[in-house]
Write a protein that holds these residues in place. Structure first.
Motif, PDB file in Angstrom:
ATOM      1  N   GLN A 273      11.881   6.016   2.709  1.00 24.83           N
ATOM      2  CA  GLN A 273      11.329   7.323   2.379  1.00 24.83           C
ATOM      3  C   GLN A 273      10.459   7.873   3.503  1.00 24.83           C
ATOM      4  O   GLN A 273      10.218   9.074   3.573  1.00 24.83           O
ATOM      5  N   ASP A 274       9.987   6.995   4.401  1.00 19.25           N
ATOM      6  CA  ASP A 274       9.220   7.408   5.578  1.00 19.25           C
ATOM      7  C   ASP A 274       9.665   6.516   6.724  1.00 19.25           C
ATOM      8  O   ASP A 274       9.030   5.504   7.024  1.00 19.25           O
ATOM      9  N   TYR A 275      10.750   6.894   7.354  1.00 19.13           N
ATOM     10  CA  TYR A 275      11.377   5.998   8.336  1.00 19.13           C
ATOM     11  C   TYR A 275      10.454   5.717   9.521  1.00 19.13           C
ATOM     12  O   TYR A 275      10.262   4.549   9.895  1.00 19.13           O
ATOM     13  N   ASP A 276       9.871   6.746  10.111  1.00 23.05           N
ATOM     14  CA  ASP A 276       9.038   6.538  11.294  1.00 23.05           C
ATOM     15  C   ASP A 276       7.847   5.640  10.985  1.00 23.05           C
ATOM     16  O   ASP A 276       7.511   4.746  11.771  1.00 23.05           O
ATOM     17  N   GLY A 277       7.198   5.885   9.847  1.00 17.24           N
ATOM     18  CA  GLY A 277       6.052   5.052   9.498  1.00 17.24           C
ATOM     19  C   GLY A 277       6.445   3.633   9.142  1.00 17.24           C
ATOM     20  O   GLY A 277       5.771   2.668   9.521  1.00 17.24           O
ATOM     21  N   GLU A 278       7.559   3.481   8.422  1.00 13.51           N
ATOM     22  CA  GLU A 278       7.953   2.141   7.991  1.00 13.51           C
ATOM     23  C   GLU A 278       8.496   1.307   9.140  1.00 13.51           C
ATOM     24  O   GLU A 278       8.231   0.106   9.222  1.00 13.51           O
ATOM     25  N   VAL A 279       9.247   1.918  10.056  1.00 17.37           N
ATOM     26  CA  VAL A 279       9.800   1.142  11.164  1.00 17.37           C
ATOM     27  C   VAL A 279       8.686   0.697  12.112  1.00 17.37           C
ATOM     28  O   VAL A 279       8.811  -0.344  12.778  1.00 17.37           O
ATOM     29  N   ALA A 280       7.586   1.452  12.179  1.00 14.38           N
ATOM     30  CA  ALA A 280       6.478   1.063  13.045  1.00 14.38           C
ATOM     31  C   ALA A 280       5.739  -0.152  12.508  1.00 14.38           C
ATOM     32  O   ALA A 280       5.171  -0.934  13.278  1.00 14.38           O
ATOM     33  N   SER A 281       5.728  -0.333  11.199  1.00 15.30           N
ATOM     34  CA  SER A 281       4.999  -1.449  10.597  1.00 15.30           C
ATOM     35  C   SER A 281       5.916  -2.480   9.948  1.00 15.30           C
ATOM     36  O   SER A 281       5.431  -3.359   9.243  1.00 15.30           O
ATOM     37  N   PHE A 282       7.221  -2.378  10.186  1.00 16.37           N
ATOM     38  CA  PHE A 282       8.148  -3.263   9.482  1.00 16.37           C
ATOM     39  C   PHE A 282       7.943  -4.718   9.884  1.00 16.37           C
ATOM     40  O   PHE A 282       8.102  -5.627   9.063  1.00 16.37           O
ATOM     41  N   LEU A 283       7.593  -4.976  11.158  1.00 16.04           N
ATOM     42  CA  LEU A 283       7.445  -6.344  11.637  1.00 16.04           C
ATOM     43  C   LEU A 283       6.016  -6.847  11.564  1.00 16.04           C
ATOM     44  O   LEU A 283       5.702  -7.890  12.156  1.00 16.04           O
ATOM     45  N   ASP A 284       5.139  -6.120  10.849  1.00 13.16           N
ATOM     46  CA  ASP A 284       3.794  -6.639  10.618  1.00 13.16           C
ATOM     47  C   ASP A 284       3.875  -7.926   9.810  1.00 13.16           C
ATOM     48  O   ASP A 284       4.723  -8.076   8.919  1.00 13.16           O
ATOM     49  N   TRP A 285       2.972  -8.842  10.112  1.00 13.68           N
ATOM     50  CA  TRP A 285       3.061 -10.168   9.481  1.00 13.68           C
ATOM     51  C   TRP A 285       2.781 -10.113   7.990  1.00 13.68           C
ATOM     52  O   TRP A 285       3.278 -10.948   7.235  1.00 13.68           O
ATOM     53  N   SER A 286       1.996  -9.155   7.557  1.00 18.28           N
ATOM     54  CA  SER A 286       1.687  -9.056   6.142  1.00 18.28           C
ATOM     55  C   SER A 286       2.935  -8.631   5.358  1.00 18.28           C
ATOM     56  O   SER A 286       3.433  -7.514   5.522  1.00 18.28           O
ATOM     57  N   GLY A 287       3.469  -9.512   4.536  1.00 13.08           N
ATOM     58  CA  GLY A 287       4.636  -9.219   3.721  1.00 13.08           C
ATOM     59  C   GLY A 287       5.958  -9.315   4.443  1.00 13.08           C
ATOM     60  O   GLY A 287       7.000  -8.958   3.874  1.00 13.08           O
TER      61      GLY A 287
END
Length: 752
Positions: A273-287
């Motif tokens: 639903q928010d591609y730019d925001g989600e792809v920037a944080s997708f590889l964050d260690w949390s979750g």
């Protein structure tokens, strides 16, 4: 393409999340890769042909992914199978055999001969031999056994929007000439689905296996002049994921296939639903352990026999005992060798004393018995033995091994050659060589002391510069660190290239080896030619350095870059307040800090020796990147607008009347298997709301069954009275030709 560089997580955020990264993770949830879609023997549906009459139509949804067929009175298609045929010559039975649909995946032989009826990535039939095999199998599965060898029933078949005239013409000829169909009719699959879902005014958004179409419909009649195609569908998504996975794992040991990536797209991808925001944080260690999906391919794990603590202790004790025995044997051998040298020294000293009172003839005889040329050689041998014995004794008692070298004397060098006999001249040449060697050792020692003094002076000047101008000194240290890091990366890249036989470095090495023995490089060596004289010149042996270290290597490349980098980083840690332990290469090489590790292997450590982990594919960013192409085609290099821009263009520019625009926006209809992604309808509605006037009423709905409703709509239309006058009969075909078609509101030619 191989990933040769690494990016690392921002240390300000990684410091806060260190507990999350290092905390124990639960075992990953693993999805097994699917097997080939072979279903074995499937009993054919019974009773359909018997229940049918000559007015009952055979309905065929001729899809590029699956071909579905049944009777017009059925609620669902009776048969569905891939549009593939495997045909080859079986040598055992000496016959040509054909496997259709799922049967083409029976074994490796059939899978290697699979051919698709459609052009890759399109819904246009390109292989008519395969298409004929598919129709043969379809009619046989439906139990059609007409006495004249024909079908004997009307045929309704779906086709893509703006189907090519040649493709429709050839299909018409095939059905009439080969299967003796009494009448046929073609229609667009997405319009059949819209009719089945009781649509009248709306925008049909059909995202299927090969393309995405947007067709405005007014009063149950499609406005085909405003219909638009986006060249992206399920086939392209699976192919895109296959390329991404191959790029991500260039040395993956398993075999990646199209049907496996199609299953990955269906089972693991979703619309963000928010591609730019989600792809920037997708590889964050949390979750990340929840977002990272692991696909397990078949593997054979190496069996390692684990030993008990007692066995390991016994093995260690045996090793220690063996080491002690070797040390004792070495000490005994050194002692025996020392005793022999001392005995030999005593004998040579006694011989030297004996020669003092002998005549020249007797001296020559005694020296010849012990194979000495003259007394000078005997003296040198005694000196060498004394030096060797002193060194051995100092080593045994722990004394210094380096003994101060005494400057020898060279008396013959001051005597003219004409005053010496032949033996004297030989001894003079020997003394000259000895003097040159001694002077070279003295010069090397002096140069070594000068180098130590130079380094000490350089350190003193460096300390003074640091104390007087700390800022410029730190800038020099930082620049030196970046230079060393770049050289380390270049070294690692060269090693990786040398392991790849297709790389430029490996090709240069092979070219060098191929031209070693050739006087004319570049020409092929032929059997029976000139003899190989490689090695005759000293320059020939320089090629081994080129082969071992690369063409552009020099002595500086052989130094220990790691030690130099640690020294520079130690200085920065001591004097640079902005440089901490997290900035060092050792800390950045930690897998918990590596963004590339999170991308390739998820939030858990990777064991390269484990065959299970080596045969795993981690899907993380790809889960939202692949389906996002429908909204942002430029991600995959597609030079087209996204589905939202296309829809806005169709509504704003394809429909002139405002009332028509309002009617279409009141029913945006989604159909096709590529619309089944989670969040597809929510994302499309939200972005359409942003692209259209705020007062525009938007209502969006999805087909009851986006996959089967096209066939069901065609069957419903074929069973109704509306279709009676829309079939092209055999008589009309013979009279007007294969290009003749009748207009209706569900086909590519609409009725006036």
């Amino acid at each position: 393409m191989t990933i040769t560089s690494a990016q690392y997580i921002n240390h300000s955020s990684s410091a806060n999340n260190s507990d999350i990264r290092l905390s124990p993770k639960p075992p990953p949830r693993v999805w097994n890769s699917i097997d080939p879609p072979f279903k074995g023997y499937q009993s054919p549906p019974l009773g359909g042909y018997v229940q049918s009459s000559r007015k009952t139509a055979v309905v065929i949804d001729n899809g590029a992914s699956l071909l579905r067929a049944g009777w017009s009175f059925d609620k669902s298609p009776r048969v569905a199978f891939p549009a593939t045929v495997a045909r080859y010559r079986d040598r055992k039975i000496n016959r040509t055999v054909s496997y259709v649909g799922y049967n083409a995946y029976a074994d490796a032989t059939t899978r290697g001969q699979i051919r698709n009826a459609f052009e890759p990535g399109t819904s246009i039939v390109g292989n008519w031999d395969v298409m004929e095999g598919l129709l043969d199998y379809t009619f046989a599965s439906l139990g059609i056994t007409a006495e004249d060898g024909g079908v004997g029933r009307p045929i309704v078949m779906t086709e893509p929007v703006a189907n090519l005239g040649y493709s429709r013409k050839t299909m018409t000829e095939l059905l009439f000439e080969c299967y003796s169909a009494p009448s046929i009719s073609f229609g667009i699959d997405s319009l059949f689905s819209y009719r089945f879902n009781k649509g009248r005014h709306g925008l049909v958004v059909s995202s299927s296996h090969t393309a995405t179409h947007l067709i405005p419909v007014l009063d149950s009649k499609p406005v085909l002049s405003s219909a638009t195609r986006l060249n992206w569908g399920g086939f392209h998504g699976a192919d895109y994921l296959l390329k991404l996975v191959k790029l991500k794992y260039p040395t993956f040991p398993g075999k990646l296939t199209e049907y496996q990536t199609e299953d990955m797209v269906r089972s693991h991808c979703y619309i963000s639903q928010d591609y730019d925001g989600e792809v920037a944080s997708f590889l964050d260690w949390s979750g990340l352990e929840d977002r990272d999906h692991v696909i397990q391919y078949p593997f054979t794990e190496q069996v390692i026999i684990e030993k008990s603590e007692e066995e390991l202790a016994r093995i260690a004790e045996r090793k220690r005992e063996g080491g002690r025995r070797l040390q004792e044997q070495a000490a005994k051998m050194r002692l025996e060798k020392l005793v022999r040298k001392e005995q030999t020294l005593e004998y040579y000293k006694s011989l030297q004393e004996q020669l003092a009172n002998q005549t020249k003839k007797e001296i020559k005889r005694l020296l010849d018995e012990d194979e000495f040329k003259d007394e000078a050689q005997l003296e040198r041998t005694i000196q060498d033995l004394e030096k060797s014995i002193r060194k051995a004794r100092n080593k045994d008692v722990g004394g210094p091994e380096n003994i101060e070298e005494v400057e020898p004397s060279y008396p013959l060098l001051d005597i003219a050659d004409e005053n010496l006999d032949e033996a004297g001249l030989k001894e003079k040449r020997h003394q000259r060589l000895m003097k040159s060697g001694y002077e070279a050792r003295v010069r090397a020692k002096v140069e070594k002391e000068l180098e130590k003094a130079r380094i000490a002076e350089q350190e003193r000047l460096d300390n003074e510069r640091r104390e007087t101008d700390i800022d410029s000194w730190l800038e020099e240290r930082r620049a030196a660190r970046l230079t060393l890091l770049q050289r380390i990366k270049e070294r690692d890249r060269l090693k990786a290239d040398l392991g790849n036989r297709k790389s430029l470095a490996s090709q240069i090495r092979m070219k060098t080896l191929a031209n070693l023995a050739s006087d004319q490089p570049g020409k092929k060596r032929r059997r029976g030619g000139d003899d190989d004289n490689f090695g005759a010149n000293d320059d020939d042996w320089g090629v081994y350095r080129t082969v071992a270290t690369g063409e552009h290597s020099d002595d500086e490349e052989e130094e220990d870059l790691g030690a130099g980098l640690k020294g520079v980083e130690a200085q920065l840690l001591k004097y640079d307040p902005s440089f901490n332990e997290n900035n060092t290469l050792e800390a950045q090489s930690d897998w918990t800090q590596s963004l590339v590790h999170a991308f390739l292997r998820g939030p858990r450590p990777f064991d390269p020796e484990s065959q299970q982990e080596a045969h795993q594919i981690h899907l993380n960013v790809e889960r939202i990147r692949v389906p996002e192409v429908v909204f942002q085609p430029s991600i995959a290099g597609l030079d087209q607008a996204g589905i939202v821009e296309i829809a806005a263009g169709v509504i704003n520019h394809g429909l002139a009347k405002e009332q028509d625009q309002i009617s279409v926006l009141g029913d945006i209809f989604l159909t096709g298997g590529n619309t089944l992604f989670t969040g597809f309808d929510e994302r499309l509605k939200r972005e359409l709301r942003a692209a259209l006037p705020i007062e525009a009423p938007i209502k969006l709905r999805k087909a009851k069954d986006p996959i089967l409703d096209a066939w069901r709509g065609a069957a419903q239309w074929a069973a109704g009275a509306e279709s009676n006058q829309r079939f092209v009969t055999r008589e009309e075909y013979q009279e007007k030709g294969s290009e003749y078609m009748k207009e209706h509101n569900l086909g590519n030619a609409t009725a006036a």
